[in-house]
Design a protein around this motif. Structure first.
Motif, PDB file in Angstrom:
ATOM      1  N   LEU A   1      19.876 -35.568 -27.303  1.00 49.11           N
ATOM      2  CA  LEU A   1      18.912 -34.491 -27.525  1.00 49.11           C
ATOM      3  C   LEU A   1      17.550 -34.987 -28.000  1.00 49.11           C
ATOM      4  CD1 LEU A   1      21.148 -31.676 -29.056  1.00 49.11           C
ATOM      5  CD2 LEU A   1      20.691 -32.253 -26.668  1.00 49.11           C
ATOM      6  N   ALA A   2      17.529 -36.059 -28.795  1.00 49.59           N
ATOM      7  CA  ALA A   2      16.237 -36.590 -29.246  1.00 49.59           C
ATOM      8  C   ALA A   2      15.408 -37.051 -28.048  1.00 49.59           C
ATOM      9  CB  ALA A   2      16.457 -37.743 -30.213  1.00 49.59           C
ATOM     10  N   ALA A   3      16.085 -37.700 -27.092  1.00 48.54           N
ATOM     11  CA  ALA A   3      15.383 -38.140 -25.879  1.00 48.54           C
ATOM     12  C   ALA A   3      14.888 -36.944 -25.086  1.00 48.54           C
ATOM     13  CB  ALA A   3      16.314 -39.001 -25.024  1.00 48.54           C
ATOM     14  N   ARG A   4      15.695 -35.886 -25.041  1.00 50.98           N
ATOM     15  CA  ARG A   4      15.305 -34.695 -24.277  1.00 50.98           C
ATOM     16  C   ARG A   4      14.107 -33.995 -24.938  1.00 50.98           C
ATOM     17  NH1 ARG A   4      18.037 -32.580 -20.046  1.00 50.98           N
ATOM     18  NH2 ARG A   4      19.912 -33.808 -20.455  1.00 50.98           N
ATOM     19  N   ASN A   5      14.100 -33.944 -26.268  1.00 54.81           N
ATOM     20  CA  ASN A   5      12.959 -33.359 -26.973  1.00 54.81           C
ATOM     21  C   ASN A   5      11.681 -34.153 -26.716  1.00 54.81           C
ATOM     22  OD1 ASN A   5      13.553 -30.944 -28.388  1.00 54.81           O
ATOM     23  ND2 ASN A   5      14.803 -32.079 -29.854  1.00 54.81           N
ATOM     24  N   ASN A   6      11.799 -35.475 -26.760  1.00 54.20           N
ATOM     25  CA  ASN A   6      10.623 -36.310 -26.521  1.00 54.20           C
ATOM     26  C   ASN A   6      10.155 -36.229 -25.073  1.00 54.20           C
ATOM     27  OD1 ASN A   6       9.967 -37.420 -29.078  1.00 54.20           O
ATOM     28  ND2 ASN A   6      11.763 -38.729 -28.963  1.00 54.20           N
ATOM     29  N   LEU A   7      11.093 -36.037 -24.161  1.00 55.36           N
ATOM     30  CA  LEU A   7      10.717 -35.854 -22.758  1.00 55.36           C
ATOM     31  C   LEU A   7       9.909 -34.565 -22.599  1.00 55.36           C
ATOM     32  CD1 LEU A   7      10.848 -36.707 -19.796  1.00 55.36           C
ATOM     33  CD2 LEU A   7      13.047 -35.499 -19.624  1.00 55.36           C
ATOM     34  N   ALA A   8      10.340 -33.511 -23.289  1.00 59.36           N
ATOM     35  CA  ALA A   8       9.596 -32.247 -23.243  1.00 59.36           C
ATOM     36  C   ALA A   8       8.171 -32.432 -23.762  1.00 59.36           C
ATOM     37  CB  ALA A   8      10.325 -31.177 -24.063  1.00 59.36           C
ATOM     38  N   LEU A   9       8.041 -33.194 -24.864  1.00 60.74           N
ATOM     39  CA  LEU A   9       6.707 -33.453 -25.415  1.00 60.74           C
ATOM     40  C   LEU A   9       5.846 -34.250 -24.441  1.00 60.74           C
ATOM     41  CD1 LEU A   9       7.314 -34.320 -29.185  1.00 60.74           C
ATOM     42  CD2 LEU A   9       6.131 -32.337 -28.239  1.00 60.74           C
ATOM     43  N   ALA A  10       6.453 -35.245 -23.802  1.00 54.64           N
ATOM     44  CA  ALA A  10       5.701 -36.064 -22.835  1.00 54.64           C
ATOM     45  C   ALA A  10       5.187 -35.196 -21.696  1.00 54.64           C
ATOM     46  CB  ALA A  10       6.587 -37.190 -22.305  1.00 54.64           C
TER      47      ALA A  10
ATOM     48  N   LEU B   1      18.389 -39.952 -19.848  1.00 55.77           N
ATOM     49  CA  LEU B   1      19.092 -38.671 -19.771  1.00 55.77           C
ATOM     50  C   LEU B   1      19.984 -38.559 -18.550  1.00 55.77           C
ATOM     51  CD1 LEU B   1      16.219 -36.412 -21.084  1.00 55.77           C
ATOM     52  CD2 LEU B   1      18.406 -36.863 -22.211  1.00 55.77           C
ATOM     53  N   GLN B   2      19.701 -39.327 -17.519  1.00 58.10           N
ATOM     54  CA  GLN B   2      20.626 -39.365 -16.381  1.00 58.10           C
ATOM     55  C   GLN B   2      21.966 -39.949 -16.802  1.00 58.10           C
ATOM     56  OE1 GLN B   2      18.886 -41.407 -13.031  1.00 58.10           O
ATOM     57  NE2 GLN B   2      18.258 -39.488 -12.100  1.00 58.10           N
ATOM     58  N   LYS B   3      21.898 -40.946 -17.712  1.00 57.06           N
ATOM     59  CA  LYS B   3      23.127 -41.594 -18.173  1.00 57.06           C
ATOM     60  C   LYS B   3      23.741 -40.853 -19.352  1.00 57.06           C
ATOM     61  CE  LYS B   3      21.043 -46.027 -16.927  1.00 57.06           C
ATOM     62  NZ  LYS B   3      20.382 -47.239 -17.480  1.00 57.06           N
ATOM     63  N   GLN B   4      22.885 -40.262 -20.207  1.00 59.94           N
ATOM     64  CA  GLN B   4      23.369 -39.583 -21.407  1.00 59.94           C
ATOM     65  C   GLN B   4      22.703 -38.208 -21.544  1.00 59.94           C
ATOM     66  OE1 GLN B   4      22.442 -43.223 -23.960  1.00 59.94           O
ATOM     67  NE2 GLN B   4      24.187 -42.347 -25.037  1.00 59.94           N
ATOM     68  N   PRO B   5      23.190 -37.236 -20.817  1.00 60.81           N
ATOM     69  CA  PRO B   5      22.539 -35.915 -20.818  1.00 60.81           C
ATOM     70  C   PRO B   5      22.541 -35.221 -22.169  1.00 60.81           C
ATOM     71  CG  PRO B   5      24.633 -35.876 -19.610  1.00 60.81           C
ATOM     72  CD  PRO B   5      24.333 -37.298 -19.889  1.00 60.81           C
ATOM     73  N   GLU B   6      23.413 -35.629 -23.106  1.00 59.87           N
ATOM     74  CA  GLU B   6      23.482 -34.971 -24.410  1.00 59.87           C
ATOM     75  C   GLU B   6      22.645 -35.688 -25.472  1.00 59.87           C
ATOM     76  OE1 GLU B   6      27.428 -33.998 -25.673  1.00 59.87           O
ATOM     77  OE2 GLU B   6      28.069 -33.394 -23.681  1.00 59.87           O
TER      78      GLU B   6
ATOM     79  N   GLU C   1      23.887 -46.950 -26.548  1.00 62.05           N
ATOM     80  CA  GLU C   1      23.317 -46.784 -25.212  1.00 62.05           C
ATOM     81  C   GLU C   1      22.126 -45.839 -25.252  1.00 62.05           C
ATOM     82  OE1 GLU C   1      25.206 -48.308 -22.272  1.00 62.05           O
ATOM     83  OE2 GLU C   1      23.081 -48.309 -21.877  1.00 62.05           O
ATOM     84  N   GLY C   2      20.987 -46.325 -24.862  1.00 63.82           N
ATOM     85  CA  GLY C   2      19.798 -45.504 -24.814  1.00 63.82           C
ATOM     86  C   GLY C   2      18.951 -45.543 -26.070  1.00 63.82           C
ATOM     87  N   MET C   3      19.497 -46.033 -27.197  1.00 65.01           N
ATOM     88  CA  MET C   3      18.743 -45.998 -28.454  1.00 65.01           C
ATOM     89  C   MET C   3      17.543 -46.940 -28.418  1.00 65.01           C
ATOM     90  SD  MET C   3      19.937 -43.751 -30.535  1.00 65.01           S
ATOM     91  CE  MET C   3      19.242 -44.258 -32.089  1.00 65.01           C
ATOM     92  N   VAL C   4      17.773 -48.167 -27.955  1.00 68.00           N
ATOM     93  CA  VAL C   4      16.669 -49.128 -27.888  1.00 68.00           C
ATOM     94  C   VAL C   4      15.618 -48.637 -26.900  1.00 68.00           C
ATOM     95  CG1 VAL C   4      16.026 -51.481 -27.236  1.00 68.00           C
ATOM     96  CG2 VAL C   4      18.090 -51.086 -28.574  1.00 68.00           C
ATOM     97  N   GLU C   5      16.103 -48.167 -25.732  1.00 63.58           N
ATOM     98  CA  GLU C   5      15.182 -47.647 -24.723  1.00 63.58           C
ATOM     99  C   GLU C   5      14.424 -46.428 -25.259  1.00 63.58           C
ATOM    100  OE1 GLU C   5      18.316 -48.335 -24.360  1.00 63.58           O
ATOM    101  OE2 GLU C   5      18.684 -49.519 -22.554  1.00 63.58           O
TER     102      GLU C   5
END
Length: 584
Positions: free
Chosen positions: A189-198, A182-187, A154-158
């Motif tokens: 972390l790779a997505a959260r790091n990339n969101l910070a970069l964006a 991140l709404q669906k998977q708050p933990e 879940e979330g990997m492809v996205e």
């Protein structure tokens, strides 16, 4: 020899009754399977189903035996009935069906069932096998399997899609996807790091920093987050927080090449060039990306910044071999030569693109504008977004003009947001509105102008005019169409501003606009004068196919109403004295 012992006392045999139930037949079926007696196994599974018709496992086992016997169609009929009627949660049945279809050479049907399995199965029990089947289907169908979501990942492809968008410089689009993940998977972390970069690339520093803090609350030693946090501290000039973090990072020796690269680029950005050089050199020696010119450039920059100029020259020559025809290594080689001759010693940038000012110089000289590959370059795009939020007024003006050449949805969104920033200059916002209209944005636009939130209606420039007639628009479009190839966007905007100002001052007594070409010629003439460009009445009269007297008459009227001569006099007017390029 003693006689045989009796089985039971009193000479009576104890009879144990057999319990005929689903478990009995299931066990018999499994025993037959172990002996490869598939016919018997099928018979026993059928009996198990008769005893427990609501147990989906028995039906599934029966379908499995049918598949082993080559009865793929009957097997699929059972599997389909299980997931549609009996137990839709048995999502593995879709994978079994895909196998059966593949064995029947029905590859389109196999693909549909496989996609359904990947999209519905949360456990991922057959994920590896499913990926192997995707390779088979890619070969048979001569195209990739169109998977948009894998539930067990879940979330990997996205997330991979969002990373691709970041690499293309489409930051706002990436942010939307990452926030949804991140709404669906708050933990995640790779997505959260990339969101910070964006956020960071878009110049949203507070959001970026908050997002990094969230990552570190889940995993205090996350290297990507620590590196990003260090860059944010540097941006804020928070030395008290930055210095101990830099010391911590300098002692870090990552194992994975991805982490080595992240740490190397971070240390370079932080000005820790010796440390950056060590990590980049390690990647070069390990052959991490032997065909990547960027890696050699980064190592060359680090070498140059610590005074290893010969090493830097060798690395940039390798960069030139890997990226022939690019102006980037040539620019940095010129900077190196200047340094070797005792010139500037300012640190060079690690980004593998020309500095912002150099890019603008090239684009201004180019007749074709910004090359497509640079429009998609994330570093170029991030430098634009950064400059629009944090540059000085002149730089912001250049960015807005550059955005007019890129003209994609991300740019439209950035300029629309810029219009709503209360602290931004009104003149820049008016230019932005003009650029948006030039891009084809025809709907109404929201903007904060003169401290008030306004709605700029379709096809309108910001003005206090209560109406906007077609004849007025015709004059503007006539001038724009003739000026487009000869004047930049700022000059075109100033022409429109002049036209709106004239109409606003004379309204409602607007003169009769019999011929739009004469008024358009006058607007171009005055715009050229305001920007100190050489022009004559004769030149514009020929271009617009009107008489010199018509142009002169309209120029004088617009000047009388708007006071252009007086405005220009205050900044060393070009109207003073005799104009040798003007026929009176």
């Amino acid at each position: 020899m003693k006689g045989k012992e009796r089985v039971a006392a009193g000479g009576q045999t104890k009879i144990i009754p057999i319990q005929w139930d689903a478990t009995f037949f299931f066990e018999r079926a499994v025993r037959s399977l172990d002996r490869f007696h598939y016919d018997k196994a099928l018979k026993y599974f059928r009996r198990a189903v008769e005893y427990e018709p609501d147990n989906p496992v028995n039906h599934c086992n029966m379908a499995g035996i049918l598949s082993e016997l080559g009865n793929y169609e009957e097997s699929n009929n059972i599997l389909s009935w299980i997931v549609t009627e009996l137990d839709p949660t048995m999502t593995e049945c879709h994978f079994y069906m895909a196998n059966n279809y593949a064995n029947m050479d029905l590859f389109e049907s196999a693909e549909r069932s496989l996609i359904q399995y990947l999209q519905e199965d949360a456990d991922g029990q057959y994920l590896d096998e499913a990926e192997e089947m995707m390779e088979l289907l890619r070969y048979e169908l001569e195209r990739p399997t169109p998977v948009t979501n894998i539930k067990s990942r879940e979330g990997m492809v996205e997330h991979d899609g969002a990373r691709a968008l970041l690499e293309e410089g489409k930051f706002a689009e990436a942010v939307r996807i990452l926030e949804d993940i991140l709404q669906k998977q708050p933990e995640f972390l790779a997505a959260r790091n990339n969101l910070a970069l964006a956020y960071y690339y878009m110049g949203l520093f507070d959001k970026a920093k908050t997002t990094i803090a969230d990552v570190l609350s889940y995993e205090a030693g996350n290297l990507h987050a620590l590196c990003n946090l260090a860059i944010f501290y540097q941006h804020e000039s928070d030395r008290d927080s930055l210095d101990p973090l830099v010391e911590q990072l300098k002692k870090t020796v990552p194992f994975h090449q991805e982490h080595v690269f992240k740490l190397a680029t971070t240390m370079g950005i932080l000005g820790e060039h010796q440390s950056a050089y060590g990590h980049f050199s390690r990647l070069v020696k390990e052959g991490a990306s032997p065909q990547d010119p960027c890696l050699y450039h980064y190592t060359a920059v680090a070498a140059c910044n610590i005074g290893r100029l010969q090493e830097a020259e060798r690395l940039w020559k390798q960069t030139m071999k890997l990226d022939p025809g690019s102006s980037i290594p040539l620019y940095y080689m010129s900077q190196l030569k200047e340094r070797q001759e005792g010139g500037t010693t300012a640190p060079l940038s690690y980004h593998y693109h020309l500095p912002f000012e150099e890019q603008l110089k090239l684009w201004e000289k180019s007749s074709s504008g910004i090359p497509d590959y640079l429009k998609r370059d994330p570093l170029v795009r991030s430098s634009f977004f950064w400059a629009l939020r944090h540059g000085d007024q002149h730089t912001k003006l250049q960015v807005i003009q550059a955005f007019g050449m890129i003209a994609d949805n991300e740019v439209k969104e950035a300029l629309s947001s810029f219009l709503m920033e209360p602290e931004e200059d009104d003149y820049l916002k008016r230019i932005a509105i003009f650029v948006l209209r030039n891009m084809g944005v025809r709907g109404s636009l929201k903007a904060v102008l003169e401290g008030k939130e306004l709605i700029i209606e379709s096809n309108r420039m910001p003005s206090r005019l209560p109406v906007w007639h077609d004849k007025w628009e015709a004059v503007a479009q006539e001038a724009l169409s003739r000026m487009a190839k000869h004047y930049d966007l700022v000059q075109q905007h100033d022409m429109m501003t002049l036209w709106v100002e004239f109409l606003s001052r004379v309204y409602p007594g607007v003169p009769k606009l019999a011929k739009s070409e004469g008024w358009a010629a006058a607007l171009e003439y005055l715009t050229a004068k305001m920007h100190r460009r050489t022009i004559s009445y004769h030149e514009v009269s020929v271009r617009y196919s009107v008489s010199i007297s018509t142009v002169s008459k309209h120029v004088k009227l617009i000047d009388e109403v708007c006071g252009i001569k007086e405005k220009m006099k205050s900044i060393s007017s070009v109207f003073s004295g005799h104009d040798t390029n003007t026929e009176d």
